[in-house]
Design a protein around this motif. Sequence first.
Motif, mmCIF file in Angstrom:
data_model
loop_
_atom_site.group_PDB
_atom_site.id
_atom_site.type_symbol
_atom_site.label_atom_id
_atom_site.label_comp_id
_atom_site.label_asym_id
_atom_site.label_seq_id
_atom_site.Cartn_x
_atom_site.Cartn_y
_atom_site.Cartn_z
ATOM 1 N N GLY A 101 16.889 21.952 4.166
ATOM 2 C CA GLY A 101 18.339 22.103 4.285
ATOM 3 C C GLY A 101 18.737 22.916 5.510
ATOM 4 O O GLY A 101 19.721 22.595 6.205
ATOM 5 N N ILE A 102 17.976 23.964 5.790
ATOM 6 C CA ILE A 102 18.257 24.787 6.978
ATOM 7 C C ILE A 102 18.061 23.978 8.250
ATOM 8 O O ILE A 102 18.878 24.046 9.185
ATOM 9 N N VAL A 103 16.992 23.188 8.288
ATOM 10 C CA VAL A 103 16.727 22.354 9.471
ATOM 11 C C VAL A 103 17.858 21.339 9.675
ATOM 12 O O VAL A 103 18.353 21.151 10.795
ATOM 13 N N ILE A 104 18.273 20.685 8.583
ATOM 14 C CA ILE A 104 19.351 19.697 8.679
ATOM 15 C C ILE A 104 20.640 20.352 9.165
ATOM 16 O O ILE A 104 21.324 19.836 10.063
ATOM 17 N N ALA A 105 20.979 21.495 8.589
ATOM 18 C CA ALA A 105 22.210 22.186 8.980
ATOM 19 C C ALA A 105 22.166 22.611 10.449
ATOM 20 O O ALA A 105 23.169 22.509 11.168
ATOM 21 N N LEU A 109 24.585 21.478 13.484
ATOM 22 C CA LEU A 109 25.256 22.478 14.320
ATOM 23 C C LEU A 109 25.008 22.193 15.797
ATOM 24 O O LEU A 109 25.929 22.297 16.630
ATOM 25 N N ALA A 110 23.782 21.812 16.146
ATOM 26 C CA ALA A 110 23.467 21.483 17.535
ATOM 27 C C ALA A 110 24.236 20.248 18.003
ATOM 28 O O ALA A 110 24.658 20.161 19.166
ATOM 29 N N GLY A 113 28.405 21.349 17.201
ATOM 30 C CA GLY A 113 28.897 22.653 17.619
ATOM 31 C C GLY A 113 29.441 23.450 16.443
ATOM 32 O O GLY A 113 29.384 23.028 15.289
ATOM 33 N N GLY A 114 29.990 24.605 16.736
ATOM 34 C CA GLY A 114 30.491 25.489 15.691
ATOM 35 C C GLY A 114 31.947 25.275 15.349
ATOM 36 O O GLY A 114 32.568 26.134 14.711
ATOM 37 N N HIS A 115 32.527 24.145 15.736
ATOM 38 C CA HIS A 115 33.941 23.886 15.499
ATOM 39 C C HIS A 115 34.156 23.328 14.087
ATOM 40 O O HIS A 115 33.245 22.796 13.463
ATOM 41 N N SER A 213 32.780 22.182 8.445
ATOM 42 C CA SER A 213 32.418 23.358 9.238
ATOM 43 C C SER A 213 30.966 23.729 8.996
ATOM 44 O O SER A 213 30.416 23.454 7.918
ATOM 45 N N PRO A 214 30.318 24.363 9.966
ATOM 46 C CA PRO A 214 28.962 24.896 9.738
ATOM 47 C C PRO A 214 28.984 25.905 8.600
ATOM 48 O O PRO A 214 29.919 26.701 8.466
#
Length: 285
Positions: A101-105, A109-110, A113-115, A213-214
């Motif tokens: 899950g962390i890898v997917i998130a 995000l990459a 972006g953080g928008h 959102s992230p």
Amino acid sequence: MTQFIAITLNGLTRGALIFLVASGFTLVFGVMRLVNLAHGALCLIGAYAAYSIREATGSFALALLLSPLATVLAGLVLERTVLRSTKGSDMRQALVTIGAGIVIADQLLAQYGGHSYEVTPPPEIDGSTSLFGVVYPTIRLFTMGAAVVVGVALWFVIKRTRLGRLVRAGIDDRDMVAALGINVDAVLLVVFALGALLAGFAGAIGGTNLSVSPGDDGTYLLSSLVVVIVGGLGSIGGAALGALLVGLIEQYGLAYFPTYSVLVTYLLMIGVLAFRPQGLLGRAG
């Protein structure tokens, strides 16, 4: 009274959204006994996919139809590469799916972006509707309707179809079902794909009601865990009841005692664990 009606509608809407998010998790975790803590990440894939499809095609219907397919593909890859190799070990499943899950998130995000983004609804459901003397956003009423349809469909599949009977039989006595010539692994894979499909649909609806959102993956996962604890393991009705209670209590808390509203949901969960550990509609033992 008008304020109370508006708060209640907000609670029902929130509960509907939580149920959509938790339904796939309940199906996989409760029925299949697979600990998939990457469920929130699958919801996030569905939300971002819905946003991308909506922006590329201009069609909200296509966004709702196609974005769950992206999560089905991701879910099947996850099941084949991660969950299958850790079957029978709940702790290993929990750890590796958290990592997945962390890898997917991080990959999302990459890419985005953080928008924050929003899946824009069509004009037909983007306005307001007068209900019980309250002018209420139509998209939220659409969310409640979608949750009802999903809940009824899931109940029908699990309780009234051959697939549902095979799933329940496979959980209770896997060896006997296999001895009858039925491929239990294939049946459970179909159920896992259905859980991923529901995750994608929930992400798309969530991106329409709120935003994409992230960090939303953690929120989705936490809501699912609370609903499973409150409603009961493997119970679709319990998931619906738990989501409804969480949504209503959360909104009443925000309106009437905002200082302590963050504690209300956890008090509900603690109370259920103390007096009915199997959940409100879960089976004892």
